[in-house]
Design a protein around this motif. Structure first.
Motif, PDB file in Angstrom:
ATOM      1  N   TYR A 387       9.037 -12.319  53.624  1.00 31.97           N
ATOM      2  CA  TYR A 387       8.654 -12.178  52.217  1.00 31.97           C
ATOM      3  C   TYR A 387       7.294 -11.491  52.111  1.00 31.97           C
ATOM      4  CZ  TYR A 387      12.331 -15.673  51.334  1.00 31.97           C
ATOM      5  OH  TYR A 387      13.531 -16.343  51.273  1.00 31.97           O
ATOM      6  N   GLN A 388       6.321 -11.969  52.882  1.00 30.13           N
ATOM      7  CA  GLN A 388       4.994 -11.352  52.854  1.00 30.13           C
ATOM      8  C   GLN A 388       5.049  -9.928  53.388  1.00 30.13           C
ATOM      9  OE1 GLN A 388       2.050 -13.287  55.297  1.00 30.13           O
ATOM     10  NE2 GLN A 388       0.377 -12.010  54.566  1.00 30.13           N
ATOM     11  N   GLU A 389       5.786  -9.715  54.469  1.00 36.74           N
ATOM     12  CA  GLU A 389       5.872  -8.377  55.047  1.00 36.74           C
ATOM     13  C   GLU A 389       6.487  -7.388  54.066  1.00 36.74           C
ATOM     14  OE1 GLU A 389       6.429  -9.848  59.700  1.00 36.74           O
ATOM     15  OE2 GLU A 389       8.166  -9.278  58.497  1.00 36.74           O
ATOM     16  N   ILE A 390       7.503  -7.820  53.352  1.00 35.85           N
ATOM     17  CA  ILE A 390       8.156  -6.949  52.373  1.00 35.85           C
ATOM     18  C   ILE A 390       7.216  -6.643  51.215  1.00 35.85           C
ATOM     19  CG2 ILE A 390       9.959  -6.923  50.603  1.00 35.85           C
ATOM     20  CD1 ILE A 390      11.762  -8.360  52.688  1.00 35.85           C
ATOM     21  N   ASN A 391       6.521  -7.653  50.716  1.00 35.27           N
ATOM     22  CA  ASN A 391       5.573  -7.420  49.620  1.00 35.27           C
ATOM     23  C   ASN A 391       4.485  -6.441  50.039  1.00 35.27           C
ATOM     24  OD1 ASN A 391       6.887  -9.084  47.797  1.00 35.27           O
ATOM     25  ND2 ASN A 391       5.677 -10.882  48.303  1.00 35.27           N
ATOM     26  N   GLU A 392       4.012  -6.564  51.283  1.00 40.27           N
ATOM     27  CA  GLU A 392       2.978  -5.649  51.774  1.00 40.27           C
ATOM     28  C   GLU A 392       3.533  -4.234  51.949  1.00 40.27           C
ATOM     29  OE1 GLU A 392       0.319  -8.931  54.278  1.00 40.27           O
ATOM     30  OE2 GLU A 392       2.011  -7.906  55.231  1.00 40.27           O
ATOM     31  N   PHE A 393       4.739  -4.138  52.442  1.00 41.78           N
ATOM     32  CA  PHE A 393       5.400  -2.828  52.586  1.00 41.78           C
ATOM     33  C   PHE A 393       5.526  -2.153  51.228  1.00 41.78           C
ATOM     34  CE2 PHE A 393       9.908  -0.934  52.968  1.00 41.78           C
ATOM     35  CZ  PHE A 393       9.417   0.325  53.263  1.00 41.78           C
ATOM     36  N   GLU A 394       6.025  -2.881  50.242  1.00 42.86           N
ATOM     37  CA  GLU A 394       6.225  -2.290  48.920  1.00 42.86           C
ATOM     38  C   GLU A 394       4.904  -1.959  48.239  1.00 42.86           C
ATOM     39  OE1 GLU A 394      10.574  -4.398  48.083  1.00 42.86           O
ATOM     40  OE2 GLU A 394       8.828  -5.029  46.905  1.00 42.86           O
ATOM     41  N   GLU A 395       3.854  -2.738  48.533  1.00 40.54           N
ATOM     42  CA  GLU A 395       2.539  -2.439  47.972  1.00 40.54           C
ATOM     43  C   GLU A 395       2.032  -1.096  48.483  1.00 40.54           C
ATOM     44  OE1 GLU A 395      -1.741  -2.046  47.808  1.00 40.54           O
ATOM     45  OE2 GLU A 395      -0.637  -2.470  49.663  1.00 40.54           O
ATOM     46  N   GLN A 396       2.339  -0.781  49.746  1.00 42.35           N
ATOM     47  CA  GLN A 396       1.939   0.518  50.279  1.00 42.35           C
ATOM     48  C   GLN A 396       2.667   1.652  49.564  1.00 42.35           C
ATOM     49  OE1 GLN A 396       1.403   0.979  54.577  1.00 42.35           O
ATOM     50  NE2 GLN A 396       1.754  -1.211  54.825  1.00 42.35           N
ATOM     51  N   LEU A 397       3.912   1.411  49.222  1.00 44.63           N
ATOM     52  CA  LEU A 397       4.682   2.444  48.519  1.00 44.63           C
ATOM     53  C   LEU A 397       4.134   2.664  47.105  1.00 44.63           C
ATOM     54  CD1 LEU A 397       8.350   1.452  49.523  1.00 44.63           C
ATOM     55  CD2 LEU A 397       6.739   2.933  50.721  1.00 44.63           C
ATOM     56  N   THR A 398       3.960   1.585  46.378  1.00 38.11           N
ATOM     57  CA  THR A 398       3.541   1.722  44.979  1.00 38.11           C
ATOM     58  C   THR A 398       2.088   2.183  44.860  1.00 38.11           C
ATOM     59  OG1 THR A 398       3.039  -0.658  44.884  1.00 38.11           O
ATOM     60  CG2 THR A 398       5.225   0.041  44.168  1.00 38.11           C
ATOM     61  N   SER A 399       1.220   1.779  45.797  1.00 40.62           N
ATOM     62  CA  SER A 399      -0.170   2.234  45.735  1.00 40.62           C
ATOM     63  C   SER A 399      -0.269   3.722  46.033  1.00 40.62           C
ATOM     64  CB  SER A 399      -1.047   1.444  46.715  1.00 40.62           C
ATOM     65  OG  SER A 399      -0.676   1.704  48.057  1.00 40.62           O
ATOM     66  N   PHE A 400       0.726   4.268  46.738  1.00 37.85           N
ATOM     67  CA  PHE A 400       0.790   5.708  46.999  1.00 37.85           C
ATOM     68  C   PHE A 400       1.282   6.470  45.779  1.00 37.85           C
ATOM     69  CE2 PHE A 400       3.322   9.374  48.632  1.00 37.85           C
ATOM     70  CZ  PHE A 400       2.277  10.107  49.169  1.00 37.85           C
ATOM     71  N   GLY A 401       1.876   5.737  44.812  1.00 40.56           N
ATOM     72  CA  GLY A 401       2.393   6.388  43.611  1.00 40.56           C
ATOM     73  C   GLY A 401       3.897   6.457  43.548  1.00 40.56           C
ATOM     74  N   CYS A 402       4.562   5.763  44.472  1.00 44.62           N
ATOM     75  CA  CYS A 402       6.024   5.760  44.488  1.00 44.62           C
ATOM     76  C   CYS A 402       6.561   4.896  43.350  1.00 44.62           C
ATOM     77  CB  CYS A 402       6.522   5.231  45.829  1.00 44.62           C
ATOM     78  SG  CYS A 402       8.319   5.141  45.984  1.00 44.62           S
ATOM     79  N   VAL A 403       7.586   5.395  42.668  1.00 44.66           N
ATOM     80  CA  VAL A 403       8.303   4.592  41.673  1.00 44.66           C
ATOM     81  C   VAL A 403       9.360   3.801  42.437  1.00 44.66           C
ATOM     82  CG1 VAL A 403       9.816   4.618  39.664  1.00 44.66           C
ATOM     83  CG2 VAL A 403       7.925   6.252  39.828  1.00 44.66           C
ATOM     84  N   LEU A 404       9.200   2.486  42.462  1.00 43.07           N
ATOM     85  CA  LEU A 404      10.114   1.623  43.198  1.00 43.07           C
ATOM     86  C   LEU A 404      10.893   0.771  42.204  1.00 43.07           C
ATOM     87  CD1 LEU A 404      11.218   0.387  45.800  1.00 43.07           C
ATOM     88  CD2 LEU A 404       9.211  -1.100  45.882  1.00 43.07           C
ATOM     89  N   VAL A 405      12.206   0.943  42.194  1.00 41.34           N
ATOM     90  CA  VAL A 405      13.071   0.207  41.271  1.00 41.34           C
ATOM     91  C   VAL A 405      14.068  -0.598  42.096  1.00 41.34           C
ATOM     92  CG1 VAL A 405      14.546   0.349  39.236  1.00 41.34           C
ATOM     93  CG2 VAL A 405      12.867   2.149  39.677  1.00 41.34           C
ATOM     94  N   LYS A 406      14.107  -1.908  41.850  1.00 43.29           N
ATOM     95  CA  LYS A 406      14.935  -2.807  42.662  1.00 43.29           C
ATOM     96  C   LYS A 406      15.968  -3.500  41.767  1.00 43.29           C
ATOM     97  CE  LYS A 406      11.492  -5.367  44.111  1.00 43.29           C
ATOM     98  NZ  LYS A 406      10.548  -6.205  44.868  1.00 43.29           N
ATOM     99  N   PHE A 407      17.233  -3.346  42.139  1.00 40.50           N
ATOM    100  CA  PHE A 407      18.312  -3.936  41.353  1.00 40.50           C
ATOM    101  C   PHE A 407      19.056  -5.002  42.152  1.00 40.50           C
ATOM    102  CE2 PHE A 407      18.145   0.389  39.426  1.00 40.50           C
ATOM    103  CZ  PHE A 407      17.901   0.021  38.114  1.00 40.50           C
ATOM    104  N   TRP A 408      19.309  -6.122  41.479  1.00 38.64           N
ATOM    105  CA  TRP A 408      20.300  -7.081  41.966  1.00 38.64           C
ATOM    106  C   TRP A 408      21.454  -7.061  40.965  1.00 38.64           C
ATOM    107  CZ3 TRP A 408      21.779  -9.628  46.149  1.00 38.64           C
ATOM    108  CH2 TRP A 408      22.811 -10.567  45.999  1.00 38.64           C
ATOM    109  N   LEU A 409      22.621  -6.610  41.414  1.00 39.73           N
ATOM    110  CA  LEU A 409      23.807  -6.579  40.556  1.00 39.73           C
ATOM    111  C   LEU A 409      24.514  -7.918  40.672  1.00 39.73           C
ATOM    112  CD1 LEU A 409      23.068  -3.600  40.493  1.00 39.73           C
ATOM    113  CD2 LEU A 409      25.491  -3.030  40.712  1.00 39.73           C
TER     114      LEU A 409
END
Length: 495
Positions: A387-409
Motif C-alpha cells: 500500500y505504501q509502495e504503491i502510494n509512493e509510486f503514484e506520487e512520483q507519477l502525479t508530481s511529474f504531472g501525469c494524469v492518473l485515473v484509476k477505475f474499479w468497475l
C-alpha cells in the motif's frame, strides 16, 4: 560531517597489495553467493570528480564474472528520458535477482550537480529526497543489498588530480567543464553533499564516507564495506524464508467502511441515451488529444474490477475516438520469469506513458494487494507494505504531472453469474471464460474485503479511485470517458 574525515590517512603499497588480493577474492565469492541466493546488489559510487571511481570499478570487475554484473555510468538524461519521472531511467537499469549493478554516479546527481548548476530548484529537493528514500527502501525490502559510497577529496587534492588529468593527452577528455566548476564551488558543493547524505543516509541504505586523498586507502575501504554490506544482506535472507501467514480476512471489521456497498448499481442508460451520451463524451475526449500532445501531458488510465465487469468494452469505447499513434493498451497478466526476477513494480515502470502520450492498463500493480494477496502469491508482509509502495509510486507519477485515473468497475455477484453464463453459452465468447474465473468467484468475500481495503488505503487526493457502477455497461462506458476527460481538463487548468 566531512570535517571529521582524516584525509591524511594512507596505506603503503605492500599492505595495499596484500589486502586488495584478499578482498577481490572475497568479492568474487560474494558474487557467486548472490547468484546462488538470487539476491540483487546495488552499488552506488558517488563523490568528487577525479576521486578514482572509474579506476575502482575497473579494478573490481576485473576479478568478477562478467555475466553477473553491469556497470552503469550515469550521464545527463537524454531528451527521451526527460519525458518520464526522473527515477524512470534508473528502474530500467536495476539488476535482476542474483546480479550486481554498479552505478557510477546515480540518482543522486539530481540533488548534487543538477542543484549546484541550478537545474533543480531548492523547492524541488524535498520531493526528490523523499522519492529516493522510498526507492531505496523498496529495494532493500525486496531483498536487495545496497551499498552507497561518497569518496571525499580535499580541495587541494581535487585540483591536483584535475590538473594532472588535463595535462595527460590520453586522459584530458575525462575532465568536464562541470568538474572545474565543482572545484571552483568546492564549499558550496560540499554543503550540498553533506545535506544530501544527512537526508538519505537511512537505516535501510546508509552511506559510507570514504577518505579519498589516498587512492589505495579508498579502494580498500570501499571494498571492505561493500563486502560487509553484501554479506549482511545475504545473512538476512534465511530469516525471510519462513514468512508469516495469517488467515484470509473474509469480512470487513465493523470499523471498516464498505465502500463497494455504497455504489449505486441501479444507475443505467437506455440504448438511445447511451448512443447520444457516448458520442458526446467521445467527442469531448477526442478534442483533448491535441492539448495533451502540445502540453506534453502523460496520461495513465488503469482499470481494475471484477471478472466480466466490462473492462475490455470500456477500454474499446475510450480508445475508439483516439489516433492509434497517441496511445497504448497494456494488458497485465501473470508476470514472466524476467519480470519475477525484479521488484514487482519494475514491469509497470517500463510501460509508463511518455510526455504527451496516453497509456491504458488492463489490470495493474494493484494485483499485489488483490489476486497476489488472496491467492497467496505474495506474503502477508509483501502485500501489506505494498500500500505504501504503491502510494509512493503514484506520487512520483502525479508530481511529474501525469494524469492518473484509476477505475474499479463494480458489479453484483448476480450480474457476474449472468455474464459468465452468457459467455459459457456463446461460442464466440467462451474463450473469455476460464476455470480461474470460476475459482475467483468462489472467493468473492475475500476479494471484496481486499478491494475495500485497497480503495481505502490507496485513494489519495492526487490519485483517487473512481468506483463505477457497471451492472449497466452503457452507463459504465460513458462514466469512464467522462471521468478521464474531466481529469485531463483539471490538469490543463493547473498548467
Amino acid at each position: 560531517m566531512f570535517d571529521n574525515l582524516d584525509l591524511d590517512i594512507s596505506l603503503d603499497k605492500e599492505t595495499y597489495d596484500a589486502k586488495i588480493e584478499v578482498l577481490m577474492q572475497q568479492l568474487r565469492s560474494l558474487q557467486k553467493a548472490c547468484w546462488e541466493k538470487k539476491m540483487p546488489a546495488i552499488i552506488v559510487l558517488e563523490g568528487w570528480a577525479a576521486a578514482g571511481k572509474g579506476a575502482l570499478v575497473k579494478k573490481m570487475v576485473g576479478y568478477m564474472d562478467p555475466r553477473g554484473f553491469a556497470v552503469h555510468p550515469i550521464w545527463p538524461p537524454s531528451d527521451a528520458e526527460m519525458d518520464y519521472p526522473f527515477m524512470w531511467r534508473f528502474w530500467q537499469k536495476l539488476p535482476a535477482r542474483g546480479r550486481i549493478g554498479f552505478f557510477y554516479h546515480s540518482w543522486y546527481t539530481h540533488v548534487l550537480e543538477d542543484r549546484l548548476f541550478q537545474r533543480v530548484s531548492d523547492a524541488q529537493v524535498p520531493t526528490i529526497i523523499r522519492q529516493i528514500n522510498a526507492f531505496e527502501r523498496m529495494m532493500v525490502n525486496d531483498g536487495a543489498a545496497i551499498a552507497k559510497f561518497w569518496i571525499h577529496l580535499s580541495k587541494k587534492e581535487l585540483k591536483h588530480r584535475l590538473k594532472k588529468l588535463e595535462d595527460d593527452t590520453l586522459q584530458a577528455w575525462r575532465v568536464r567543464p562541470e568538474d572545474w566548476k565543482q572545484a571552483k564551488k568546492y564549499q558550496e558543493y560540499t554543503t550540498l553533499a553533506e545535506e544530501m547524505i544527512t537526508q538519505t543516509g537511512t537505516g535501510p541504505a546508509p552511506w559510507t564516507l570514504v577518505e579519498g586523498d589516498c587512492q589505495r586507502w579508498a579502494r580498500v575501504k570501499v571494498l571492505t564495506q561493500m563486502a560487509a554490506k553484501i554479506t549482511e544482506a545475504l545473512d538476512r535472507l534465511p530469516a525471510q524464508s519462513a514468512p508469516l501467514k495469517l488467515p484470509l480476512q473474509e469480512k470487513l471489521q465493523p470499523t471498516e467502511p464498505d465502500l463497494l456497498a455504497q455504489v449505486d448499481l441501479t444507475l443505467s442508460l437506455s440504448p438511445d441515451e447511451y448512443k447520444q451520451q457516448l458520442r458526446e463524451a467521445q467527442t469531448d475526449f477526442g478534442k483533448l488529444q491535441q492539448s495533451i500532445h502540445e502540453d506534453e501531458i502523460p496520461v495513465l488510465v488503469l482499470f481494475e474490477g471484477w471478472d466480466a465487469a466490462g473492462k475490455g468494452g470500456a477500454i474499446k469505447r475510450l480508445t475508439d475516438i483516439l489516433d492509434p499513434r497517441s496511445y497504448t493498451v497494456n494488458a497485465f497478466g501473470v508476470p514472466t520469469d524476467e519480470e519475477k526476477a525484479h521488484h514487482y513494480l519494475w514491469r509497470f515502470w517500463r510501460e509508463l506513458p511518455s510526455a504527451g502520450k496516453i497509456s491504458i492498463c488492463d489490470r495493474s500493480w494493484y494485483g499485489r494487494v488483490l489476486v497476489e494477496r488472496v491467492e497467496g502469491f505474495a506474503t502477508d508482509l509483501e502485500w501489506r507494505r505494498a500500500y505504501q509502495e504503491i502510494n509512493e509510486f503514484e506520487e512520483q507519477l502525479t508530481s511529474f504531472g501525469c494524469v492518473l485515473v484509476k477505475f474499479w468497475l463494480h458489479i453484483s455477484p448476480d450480474e457476474q453469474l449472468k455474464r459468465f453464463t452468457e459467455r459459457q453459452n456463446n461460442s464466440f465468447k467462451q474463450y473469455k471464460l476460464t476455470e480461474e474465473d470460476w475459482r475467483n468467484r468462489q472467493k468473492w468475500n475475500y476479494y471484496e474485503v481486499a478491494v475495500n481495503q485497497m480503495i481505502q488505503r490507496t485513494s489519495t487526493p492526487a490519485a483517487p479511485w473512481t468506483l463505477v457502477a457497471a451492472d449497466n455497461k452503457y452507463y459504465a462506458r460513458v462514466k469512464v470517458i467522462q471521468t478521464v476527460t474531466q481529469a485531463i481538463r483539471n490538469q490543463l487548468k493547473r498548467r
